[in-house]
Design a protein around this motif. Structure first.
Motif, PDB file in Angstrom:
ATOM      1  N   ILE A  72     -35.724 111.873  64.626  1.00  0.00           N
ATOM      2  CA  ILE A  72     -36.263 111.334  65.866  1.00  0.00           C
ATOM      3  C   ILE A  72     -37.340 112.215  66.485  1.00  0.00           C
ATOM      4  N   GLU A  73     -37.236 113.538  66.342  1.00  0.00           N
ATOM      5  CA  GLU A  73     -38.243 114.422  66.924  1.00  0.00           C
ATOM      6  C   GLU A  73     -39.578 114.253  66.209  1.00  0.00           C
ATOM      7  N   PHE A  90     -46.268 102.870  75.708  1.00  0.00           N
ATOM      8  CA  PHE A  90     -45.800 104.011  74.922  1.00  0.00           C
ATOM      9  C   PHE A  90     -45.035 105.020  75.773  1.00  0.00           C
ATOM     10  N   SER A  91     -45.524 105.328  76.960  1.00  0.00           N
ATOM     11  CA  SER A  91     -44.851 106.306  77.806  1.00  0.00           C
ATOM     12  C   SER A  91     -43.414 105.872  78.092  1.00  0.00           C
ATOM     13  N   SER A  92     -43.238 104.588  78.370  1.00  0.00           N
ATOM     14  CA  SER A  92     -41.890 104.070  78.625  1.00  0.00           C
ATOM     15  C   SER A  92     -41.034 104.123  77.369  1.00  0.00           C
ATOM     16  N   PHE A  93     -41.627 103.791  76.232  1.00  0.00           N
ATOM     17  CA  PHE A  93     -40.867 103.816  74.983  1.00  0.00           C
ATOM     18  C   PHE A  93     -40.446 105.246  74.641  1.00  0.00           C
ATOM     19  N   GLU A 108     -36.044 109.313  74.457  1.00  0.00           N
ATOM     20  CA  GLU A 108     -35.524 110.585  74.955  1.00  0.00           C
ATOM     21  C   GLU A 108     -34.061 110.465  75.363  1.00  0.00           C
ATOM     22  N   GLN A 109     -33.678 109.308  75.901  1.00  0.00           N
ATOM     23  CA  GLN A 109     -32.309 109.168  76.399  1.00  0.00           C
ATOM     24  C   GLN A 109     -31.423 108.304  75.495  1.00  0.00           C
ATOM     25  N   GLU A 145     -33.008  96.768  72.757  1.00  0.00           N
ATOM     26  CA  GLU A 145     -32.431  97.729  73.701  1.00  0.00           C
ATOM     27  C   GLU A 145     -33.507  98.349  74.572  1.00  0.00           C
ATOM     28  N   PHE A 146     -34.674  98.577  73.993  1.00  0.00           N
ATOM     29  CA  PHE A 146     -35.789  99.120  74.784  1.00  0.00           C
ATOM     30  C   PHE A 146     -36.184  98.153  75.890  1.00  0.00           C
TER      31      PHE A 146
END
Length: 234
Positions: A148-149, A166-169, A174-175, A215-216
């Motif tokens: 994932i990283e 993208f910022s939201s994704f 991250e969580q 889920e996103f």
């Protein structure tokens, strides 16, 4: 392209070495015909005379010589043209085959091809091919999925400036519980970024998107509900 070496954090700059003026007379270097011998000698400046693989240290020097940061997306485009198999490395075979196609056997010739390599990223079909290439290029070769990283870093490189969500994704990843991204998820992220409006107005809950993207969307709607916004992402 993101480097696997531990080095200082760097942003992904758009700039490359200063471009030659259109009115400037081409240098003798660019006027010479392509030479495989010269191309191999150039490769050996970064790999060493007895090594058939250019590694991270040589890659850093190579990037410095052509005036491009290793994290610049144009390096991904170059890796695609060389059909490189491993991030941070070019084999002699990959180098010779790719540079022959590009007709580059010197620093100056490659610098003069950077605009072409960047233009590939602006063509939708070429970009899709480069995006798909990036998955196999960046993942650990003993794994079928990308950790994932690495995925977050590569997504930032290829979609960070062109996908409004993208910022939201990235915040979602991250969580989220995901530790890896598989190739189907990777390919669908691009299709989602191209097909779905930023306000999610054309998102179909019965569509065939991977669970990750469903889920996103659910997460993003919750975020917008908490913030009191119904339009653009936070």
């Amino acid at each position: 392209m993101p480097s696997r070496r531990r080095r200082r954090e760097a942003t992904v700059p758009d700039e490359v070495a200063p471009k030659r003026s259109r009115t400037q007379t081409p240098s003798k270097d660019t006027a010479t015909e392509f030479s495989k011998k010269r191309c191999l000698t150039w490769f050996q400046e970064y790999s060493g005379p007895d090594d058939d693989c250019l590694g991270p240290e040589g890659m850093e020097k190579f990037c410095e010589d052509i005036g491009v940061e290793p994290e610049n997306i144009v390096m991904l485009s170059l890796a695609f043209k060389l059909n490189a198999k491993r991030m941070g490395f070019f084999t002699a075979e990959e180098w010779m085959k790719g540079m022959t196609e590009l007709q580059c056997d010197t620093i100056t010739k490659l610098q003069n091809r950077l605009d072409y390599l960047r233009a590939l990223l602006s063509d939708p079909t070429c970009f899709k091919n480069i995006y798909r290439f990036a998955f196999d290029f960046a993942r650990d070769k003993d794994q079928r999925s990308m950790d994932i990283e690495t995925a977050k870093a590569m997504l930032s490189l290829v979609l960070g400036k062109n996908w409004p969500l993208f910022s939201s994704f990235h915040q979602f990843l991250e969580q989220a519980k995901y530790k890896v991204i598989n190739k189907d998820q990777w390919c669908n992220i691009l299709e989602f970024s191209r097909a779905i409006q930023s306000d999610l107005s054309n998102y179909d809950e019965d569509g065939a998107w991977p669970v990750m993207l469903d889920e996103f969307v659910e997460w993003l709607k919750d975020q917008r509900g908490v913030s009191g916004e119904s339009g653009m992402p936070t």
